[in-house]
Design an enzyme around this catalytic site. Structure first.
Site, PDB file in Angstrom:
ATOM      1  N   TYR A 138      51.993  79.292  30.318  1.00  0.00           N
ATOM      2  CA  TYR A 138      50.502  79.338  30.081  1.00  0.00           C
ATOM      3  C   TYR A 138      50.352  80.735  29.372  1.00  0.00           C
ATOM      4  O   TYR A 138      51.076  81.673  29.733  1.00  0.00           O
ATOM      5  CB  TYR A 138      49.535  79.195  31.158  1.00  0.00           C
ATOM      6  CG  TYR A 138      48.204  79.137  30.936  1.00  0.00           C
ATOM      7  CD1 TYR A 138      47.664  78.124  30.285  1.00  0.00           C
ATOM      8  CD2 TYR A 138      47.280  80.271  31.173  1.00  0.00           C
ATOM      9  CE1 TYR A 138      46.196  78.098  29.922  1.00  0.00           C
ATOM     10  CE2 TYR A 138      45.782  80.480  30.671  1.00  0.00           C
ATOM     11  CZ  TYR A 138      45.461  79.069  30.059  1.00  0.00           C
ATOM     12  OH  TYR A 138      44.171  79.274  29.777  1.00  0.00           O
ATOM     13  N   GLU A 142      51.081  81.861  42.517  1.00  0.00           N
ATOM     14  CA  GLU A 142      50.743  83.370  42.728  1.00  0.00           C
ATOM     15  C   GLU A 142      51.256  83.701  44.134  1.00  0.00           C
ATOM     16  O   GLU A 142      51.794  84.668  44.337  1.00  0.00           O
ATOM     17  CB  GLU A 142      49.176  83.334  42.703  1.00  0.00           C
ATOM     18  CG  GLU A 142      48.573  83.407  41.418  1.00  0.00           C
ATOM     19  CD  GLU A 142      47.023  83.546  41.532  1.00  0.00           C
ATOM     20  OE1 GLU A 142      46.585  83.540  42.437  1.00  0.00           O
ATOM     21  OE2 GLU A 142      46.699  83.454  40.370  1.00  0.00           O
ATOM     22  N   CYS A 144      53.092  75.723  32.741  1.00  0.00           N
ATOM     23  CA  CYS A 144      51.938  76.582  33.021  1.00  0.00           C
ATOM     24  C   CYS A 144      52.337  77.881  33.821  1.00  0.00           C
ATOM     25  O   CYS A 144      53.230  78.659  33.568  1.00  0.00           O
ATOM     26  CB  CYS A 144      50.854  75.633  33.948  1.00  0.00           C
ATOM     27  SG  CYS A 144      49.120  76.261  33.629  1.00  0.00           S
ATOM     28  N   HIS A 145      51.778  77.995  34.978  1.00  0.00           N
ATOM     29  CA  HIS A 145      52.016  79.296  35.772  1.00  0.00           C
ATOM     30  C   HIS A 145      53.137  78.951  36.854  1.00  0.00           C
ATOM     31  O   HIS A 145      53.463  80.238  37.394  1.00  0.00           O
ATOM     32  CB  HIS A 145      50.585  79.442  36.547  1.00  0.00           C
ATOM     33  CG  HIS A 145      49.384  80.018  35.990  1.00  0.00           C
ATOM     34  ND1 HIS A 145      48.813  79.338  35.148  1.00  0.00           N
ATOM     35  CD2 HIS A 145      48.949  81.153  35.988  1.00  0.00           C
ATOM     36  CE1 HIS A 145      47.496  79.846  34.450  1.00  0.00           C
ATOM     37  NE2 HIS A 145      47.883  81.104  35.022  1.00  0.00           N
ATOM     38  N   GLY A 179      49.377  76.054  37.999  1.00  0.00           N
ATOM     39  CA  GLY A 179      48.193  76.217  38.923  1.00  0.00           C
ATOM     40  C   GLY A 179      48.221  77.665  39.522  1.00  0.00           C
ATOM     41  O   GLY A 179      49.033  78.545  39.408  1.00  0.00           O
ATOM     42  N   ARG A 180      47.228  77.572  40.590  1.00  0.00           N
ATOM     43  CA  ARG A 180      47.271  79.039  41.256  1.00  0.00           C
ATOM     44  C   ARG A 180      48.306  78.851  42.626  1.00  0.00           C
ATOM     45  O   ARG A 180      48.718  80.314  42.941  1.00  0.00           O
ATOM     46  CB  ARG A 180      45.878  79.004  42.119  1.00  0.00           C
ATOM     47  CG  ARG A 180      44.976  79.538  40.951  1.00  0.00           C
ATOM     48  CD  ARG A 180      43.628  80.175  41.445  1.00  0.00           C
ATOM     49  NE  ARG A 180      42.937  78.947  42.138  1.00  0.00           N
ATOM     50  CZ  ARG A 180      42.226  78.991  43.224  1.00  0.00           C
ATOM     51  NH1 ARG A 180      42.345  80.034  43.908  1.00  0.00           N
ATOM     52  NH2 ARG A 180      41.651  77.985  43.849  1.00  0.00           N
TER      53      ARG A 180
END
Length: 191
Positions: free
Chosen positions: A137, A91, A117-118, A87-88
């Site tokens: 991802y 980051e 994923c991320h 997800g985010r």
């Protein structure tokens, strides 16, 4: 009982936090879901990422996920494995020096690590993918390559294993990803 540390944070992908958290508890692991600067009982907001035919995934509000352990109380040597949700959240989680130190510990000690994923963005920031084969991802592929990893372009419902590292492009890969992580953890499931 083996302990697993699950790194997550605000606007993590909902399934990529909820599903491994519950599945790993279901098979008998003690799982500590943590987020920097948050304590046991506090919540993180999740987001649901879906694949609906657009050029990228869509994002919708998810759930409030209750953390079951305080980040400040983590003693990294007590954990047998690490799960990094996507997800985010990665980051900003990759900017936290303590998170990076934790991740490096698992690689230095050759302990099992699962990232989806991320979540792989945390691995690239920790400089632990050099010379490794892994997936993520597809939008994270350039980061994997720049960090010295060998990106594996596989379908979203698959997983890739390189030694102690288990990765998957996204939540559709959960069945294969979690099964591979359990195997790397040394678990045996009989039916």
């Amino acid at each position: 009982m083996k302990k697993i540390l699950l790194l997550t944070g605000d606007f993590t992908e909902d399934y990529e936090t909820m599903v491994p958290f519950q599945m790993l508890q279901m098979v008998g692991y003690e799982v500590h879901a943590v987020c920097p600067d948050k304590k046991k009982g506090e919540t993180i907001k999740t987001a649901i990422h879906d694949f609906e035919g657009d050029q990228s995934y869509t994002e919708k509000p998810g759930h409030n996920f209750v953390l079951n352990y305080s980040f400040s109380k983590v003693h990294i040597k007590d954990y047998d494995g690490l799960v990094i949700a996507g997800g985010r959240a990665p980051e900003y989680l990759r900017l936290n020096k303590k998170v990076i130190e934790m991740v490096k510990h698992f690689f230095t000690e050759d302990k099992p690590v699962a990232a989806v994923c991320h979540g792989i963005q945390i691995l690239t920031a920790a400089d632990v993918v050099r010379g490794r084969k892994l997936t993520a991802y597809p939008a994270v592929a350039p980061e994997v390559t720049m960090a010295g990893g060998e990106f594996q372009d596989i379908p979203a419902d698959k997983a890739f294993v390189d030694g102690n590292l288990v990765t998957s492009p996204a939540w559709p890969g959960h069945p294969e990803w979690i099964a591979a992580f359990l195997k790397v953890m040394g678990a045996t499931i009989t039916l």
